[in-house]
Design a protein around this motif. Structure first.
Motif, PDB file in Angstrom:
ATOM      1  N   ILE A  50       0.865  -1.194   0.000  1.00  0.00           N
ATOM      2  CA  ILE A  50       0.000   0.000   0.000  1.00  0.00           C
ATOM      3  C   ILE A  50       0.895   1.235   0.000  1.00  0.00           C
ATOM      4  CG2 ILE A  50      -1.835   1.225   1.238  1.00  0.00           C
ATOM      5  CD1 ILE A  50      -2.487  -1.489   2.602  1.00  0.00           C
ATOM      6  N   GLY A  52       1.093   5.519  -0.146  1.00  0.00           N
ATOM      7  CA  GLY A  52       0.467   6.835  -0.096  1.00  0.00           C
ATOM      8  C   GLY A  52       1.345   7.793  -0.877  1.00  0.00           C
ATOM      9  N   GLY A  53       1.959   8.752  -0.155  1.00  0.00           N
ATOM     10  CA  GLY A  53       2.836   9.719  -0.812  1.00  0.00           C
ATOM     11  C   GLY A  53       4.284   9.259  -0.894  1.00  0.00           C
ATOM     12  N   SER A  55       6.528   9.064   1.436  1.00  0.00           N
ATOM     13  CA  SER A  55       7.478   9.873   2.210  1.00  0.00           C
ATOM     14  C   SER A  55       7.982   9.147   3.457  1.00  0.00           C
ATOM     15  CB  SER A  55       6.843  11.209   2.610  1.00  0.00           C
ATOM     16  OG  SER A  55       5.733  10.997   3.461  1.00  0.00           O
ATOM     17  N   ASN A  56       7.547   7.901   3.626  1.00  0.00           N
ATOM     18  CA  ASN A  56       8.045   7.139   4.774  1.00  0.00           C
ATOM     19  C   ASN A  56       8.311   5.690   4.382  1.00  0.00           C
ATOM     20  OD1 ASN A  56       8.917   7.442   7.386  1.00  0.00           O
ATOM     21  ND2 ASN A  56       7.021   6.711   8.286  1.00  0.00           N
ATOM     22  N   PRO A 117       4.977  15.855   5.144  1.00  0.00           N
ATOM     23  CA  PRO A 117       4.621  15.332   3.822  1.00  0.00           C
ATOM     24  C   PRO A 117       3.725  14.094   3.939  1.00  0.00           C
ATOM     25  CG  PRO A 117       7.011  15.520   4.088  1.00  0.00           C
ATOM     26  CD  PRO A 117       6.403  15.719   5.443  1.00  0.00           C
ATOM     27  N   THR A 119       0.205  11.512   2.861  1.00  0.00           N
ATOM     28  CA  THR A 119      -1.252  11.501   2.724  1.00  0.00           C
ATOM     29  C   THR A 119      -1.934  11.365   4.089  1.00  0.00           C
ATOM     30  OG1 THR A 119      -1.159   9.104   2.491  1.00  0.00           O
ATOM     31  CG2 THR A 119      -1.165  10.391   0.446  1.00  0.00           C
ATOM     32  N   GLN A 126       1.762   5.583  11.339  1.00  0.00           N
ATOM     33  CA  GLN A 126       2.851   5.757  12.309  1.00  0.00           C
ATOM     34  C   GLN A 126       2.503   6.836  13.337  1.00  0.00           C
ATOM     35  OE1 GLN A 126       6.687   7.065  11.673  1.00  0.00           O
ATOM     36  NE2 GLN A 126       6.186   8.973  10.640  1.00  0.00           N
ATOM     37  N   GLY A 129       3.637  12.811  14.324  1.00  0.00           N
ATOM     38  CA  GLY A 129       3.740  13.759  15.423  1.00  0.00           C
ATOM     39  C   GLY A 129       4.810  14.788  15.158  1.00  0.00           C
ATOM     40  N   ILE A 179      -6.523   1.875   4.692  1.00  0.00           N
ATOM     41  CA  ILE A 179      -7.291   2.983   5.294  1.00  0.00           C
ATOM     42  C   ILE A 179      -7.849   3.852   4.162  1.00  0.00           C
ATOM     43  CG2 ILE A 179      -7.103   5.047   6.771  1.00  0.00           C
ATOM     44  CD1 ILE A 179      -4.705   3.455   8.150  1.00  0.00           C
ATOM     45  N   ARG A 224      10.306  24.328  10.035  1.00  0.00           N
ATOM     46  CA  ARG A 224      10.524  23.059   9.334  1.00  0.00           C
ATOM     47  C   ARG A 224      11.295  23.281   8.033  1.00  0.00           C
ATOM     48  NH1 ARG A 224       7.334  18.458  11.013  1.00  0.00           N
ATOM     49  NH2 ARG A 224       7.974  17.627   9.015  1.00  0.00           N
ATOM     50  N   THR A 337       8.978   2.355   6.547  1.00  0.00           N
ATOM     51  CA  THR A 337       8.709   0.962   6.200  1.00  0.00           C
ATOM     52  C   THR A 337       9.653   0.561   5.076  1.00  0.00           C
ATOM     53  OG1 THR A 337       6.388   1.446   6.637  1.00  0.00           O
ATOM     54  CG2 THR A 337       6.848  -0.636   5.537  1.00  0.00           C
TER      55      THR A 337
HETATM   56  C1  FAD Z   1      10.932  15.926   4.948  1.00  0.00           C
HETATM   57  C2  FAD Z   1      10.093  14.967   5.776  1.00  0.00           C
HETATM   58  C3  FAD Z   1       9.667  15.351   7.028  1.00  0.00           C
HETATM   59  C4  FAD Z   1       8.879  14.485   7.809  1.00  0.00           C
HETATM   60  N1  FAD Z   1       8.466  14.901   9.042  1.00  0.00           N
HETATM   61  C5  FAD Z   1       7.708  14.084   9.808  1.00  0.00           C
HETATM   62  C6  FAD Z   1       7.270  14.507  11.110  1.00  0.00           C
HETATM   63  O1  FAD Z   1       7.529  15.624  11.543  1.00  0.00           O
HETATM   64  N2  FAD Z   1       6.533  13.645  11.840  1.00  0.00           N
HETATM   65  C7  FAD Z   1       6.187  12.405  11.372  1.00  0.00           C
HETATM   66  O2  FAD Z   1       5.498  11.684  12.102  1.00  0.00           O
HETATM   67  N3  FAD Z   1       6.575  11.975  10.161  1.00  0.00           N
HETATM   68  C8  FAD Z   1       7.324  12.781   9.364  1.00  0.00           C
HETATM   69  N4  FAD Z   1       7.745  12.356   8.124  1.00  0.00           N
HETATM   70  C9  FAD Z   1       7.394  11.003   7.663  1.00  0.00           C
HETATM   71  C10 FAD Z   1       6.140  10.965   6.744  1.00  0.00           C
HETATM   72  O3  FAD Z   1       5.854  12.232   6.228  1.00  0.00           O
HETATM   73  C11 FAD Z   1       4.905  10.449   7.480  1.00  0.00           C
HETATM   74  O4  FAD Z   1       5.147   9.198   8.029  1.00  0.00           O
HETATM   75  C12 FAD Z   1       3.687  10.354   6.554  1.00  0.00           C
HETATM   76  O5  FAD Z   1       2.538  10.077   7.313  1.00  0.00           O
HETATM   77  C13 FAD Z   1       3.852   9.297   5.459  1.00  0.00           C
HETATM   78  O6  FAD Z   1       2.789   9.483   4.541  1.00  0.00           O
HETATM   79  P1  FAD Z   1       2.833   8.859   3.090  1.00  0.00           P
HETATM   80  O7  FAD Z   1       1.487   9.063   2.480  1.00  0.00           O
HETATM   81  O8  FAD Z   1       3.971   9.425   2.331  1.00  0.00           O
HETATM   82  O9  FAD Z   1       3.039   7.317   3.409  1.00  0.00           O
HETATM   83  P2  FAD Z   1       3.902   6.233   2.611  1.00  0.00           P
HETATM   84  O10 FAD Z   1       5.342   6.584   2.741  1.00  0.00           O
HETATM   85  O11 FAD Z   1       3.366   6.057   1.246  1.00  0.00           O
HETATM   86  O12 FAD Z   1       3.593   4.942   3.472  1.00  0.00           O
HETATM   87  C14 FAD Z   1       4.054   4.822   4.802  1.00  0.00           C
HETATM   88  C15 FAD Z   1       3.491   3.541   5.404  1.00  0.00           C
HETATM   89  O13 FAD Z   1       2.074   3.642   5.538  1.00  0.00           O
HETATM   90  C16 FAD Z   1       1.414   2.618   4.774  1.00  0.00           C
HETATM   91  N5  FAD Z   1       0.221   3.251   4.191  1.00  0.00           N
HETATM   92  C17 FAD Z   1       0.204   4.366   3.419  1.00  0.00           C
HETATM   93  N6  FAD Z   1      -1.060   4.703   3.120  1.00  0.00           N
HETATM   94  C18 FAD Z   1      -1.855   3.772   3.711  1.00  0.00           C
HETATM   95  C19 FAD Z   1      -3.274   3.559   3.744  1.00  0.00           C
HETATM   96  N7  FAD Z   1      -4.143   4.386   3.134  1.00  0.00           N
HETATM   97  N8  FAD Z   1      -3.753   2.478   4.419  1.00  0.00           N
HETATM   98  C20 FAD Z   1      -2.899   1.637   5.063  1.00  0.00           C
HETATM   99  N9  FAD Z   1      -1.559   1.777   5.056  1.00  0.00           N
HETATM  100  C21 FAD Z   1      -1.037   2.843   4.384  1.00  0.00           C
HETATM  101  C22 FAD Z   1       2.434   2.152   3.760  1.00  0.00           C
HETATM  102  O14 FAD Z   1       2.187   0.815   3.338  1.00  0.00           O
HETATM  103  C23 FAD Z   1       3.729   2.306   4.546  1.00  0.00           C
HETATM  104  O15 FAD Z   1       3.888   1.192   5.408  1.00  0.00           O
HETATM  105  C24 FAD Z   1       8.525  13.207   7.312  1.00  0.00           C
HETATM  106  C25 FAD Z   1       8.956  12.828   6.019  1.00  0.00           C
HETATM  107  C26 FAD Z   1       9.734  13.710   5.266  1.00  0.00           C
HETATM  108  C27 FAD Z   1      10.166  13.296   3.889  1.00  0.00           C
END
Ligand code: FAD
Length: 339
Positions: A50, A52-53, A55-56, A117, A119, A126, A129, A179, A224, A337
């Motif tokens: 799965i 999203g964006g 970013s993790n 960053p 979705t 995670q 926060g 989700i 930030r 992840t």
């Molecule tokens: C510059 C930068 C700064 C950041 N600062 C912070 C911060 O201050 N605090 C913080 O907590 N995080 C931070 N992050 C991490 C990141 O932004 C968050 O964890 C964010 O919530 C990840 O979202 P994503 O949509 O990119 O998830 P993805 O990277 O696409 O996925 C992350 C995980 O979630 C799962 N997932 C994604 N969407 C779904 C869904 N709809 N249903 C079920 N599972 C799903 C994926 O399978 C994967 O395991 C930062 C990242 C960057 C690059």
């Protein structure tokens, strides 16, 4: 049935800019799209990833799985209660976009989590926060499709089992739910959260009673931008390691050996340590291993200096873990992840 794409380049879909291809990718915009994808005779049998964006996540190579890219739209105020507003967002909405949307409608409460960053749908995974606030403190409930059955379930805060950068979606239920929608509660009346050092000057200016939510939002965005590398310029996934939490006994032995160690006492008697400080103390800040590096302003952020592979980043991460373990006897745990 949503459109299926084959042999998709995932480099543009992860903020680390790591190379990797997906054998199959499907974009889902509704729960029915999710159900169609998992009921598909061929795709239904594939392992799923799965996304999203991006970013993790850490891509360590090609993904021989069905990548389900979550693009469920929608933002709405669903309820106005005496003491809180309830807003609902589709999992594919941008998290920062949601924060801006709420503020523009006079619904404050998420401003400390601005500029993160990714979705909305990944935010509970995670328990994102920052700046003294965690998603769990604003969480009402979420809808998710259970991938084994195709049924939609609604989970409340307790069922999500939130912890520090943790939830059931990283633990027992990892990979089991997609989700689709998240509901958040925004307390009324609004009170600013200015306890975090970078925000405390808003308080010192005597602004507490009159500070506006948008001022907190602006400050968070400014700080930030100054502290963290922009993934569009320097690939990264934010903090690479979680801040370790250790028990009081381990802490008292450690502080005797390392009196300068940065630490925060927690309510239950444990101590949280600053992973960035531990890494910097081991001399890693600004260093590179091949094309993977440690950011020169924030040792907690690993970066892609251009052309790094996921393996190279993981090798660097392992070398850092080894140094920190040898000096502090603490095992750092990655936050993203790994695929
Ligand atoms: C510059 C930068 C700064 C950041 N600062 C912070 C911060 O201050 N605090 C913080 O907590 N995080 C931070 N992050 C991490 C990141 O932004 C968050 O964890 C964010 O919530 C990840 O979202 P994503 O949509 O990119 O998830 P993805 O990277 O696409 O996925 C992350 C995980 O979630 C799962 N997932 C994604 N969407 C779904 C869904 N709809 N249903 C079920 N599972 C799903 C994926 O399978 C994967 O395991 C930062 C990242 C960057 C690059």
């Amino acid at each position: 049935m949503p459109l299926i794409e084959n042999n998709v380049d995932l480099q543009p879909y992860n903020t680390f800019g790591l190379p990797g291809r997906a054998s199959r990718l499907v974009r889902v915009r509704s729960e029915d799209d999710v159900r169609s994808a998992i009921a598909h005779p061929e795709l239904g049998r594939m392992p799923r990833f799965i996304l999203g964006g991006g970013s993790n996540v850490m891509l360590t190579g090609d993904v021989d799985a069905l990548v389900v890219k979550v693009e469920v739209p929608g933002l709405k105020l669903v309820e106005t209660r005496e003491d809180e507003w309830i807003v609902e967002a589709g999992a594919g909405e941008s998290w920062h976009g949601l924060v801006e949307w709420t503020l523009a409608r006079g619904l404050p409460g998420l401003e400390n989590l601005a500029f993160i960053p990714g979705t909305v749908g990944a935010a509970p995974v995670q328990n994102i926060g920052a700046y003294g606030l965690e998603l769990s403190e604003r969480f009402e409930s979420l809808d998710a499709v259970e991938l084994a059955s195709g049924l939609t379930r609604t989970l409340d805060r307790e069922e999500c089992r939130f912890g520090y950068r943790d939830s059931i979606f990283k633990g027992d239920a990892a990979g089991s739910f997609l989700i689709t929608r998240v509901r958040l509660r925004l307390p009324r009346p609004w009170r600013p959260l200015l306890g975090y050092p970078d925000l405390s000057t808003l308080k010192e200016q005597g602004a507490t009673p009159s500070v506006a939510p948008t001022e907190v939002f602006d400050r968070v965005c400014t700080v930030r931008r100054a502290k963290l590398p922009d993934p569009a310029v320097l690939g990264n996934a934010g903090s690479f390691f979680k801040n370790p939490v250790i028990c009081a006994r381990q802490f008292s032995a450690l502080i005797e050996r390392e009196p300068a160690i940065v630490h925060y006492p927690l309510p239950g008697g444990d101590y949280k340590l600053a992973a960035g400080w531990l890494i910097e103390a081991c001399g890693w800040k600004g260093r590179n291993m091949g094309r993977a590096g440690v950011h020169d302003r924030q040792a907690l952020v690993l970066v892609n200096r251009g052309g790094a592979s996921g393996r190279a980043v993981m090798d660097l991460a392992a070398a850092i873990q080894q140094s920190v373990f040898e000096r502090f006897a603490i095992r750092l745990e990655p936050e993203p992840t790994v695929f």
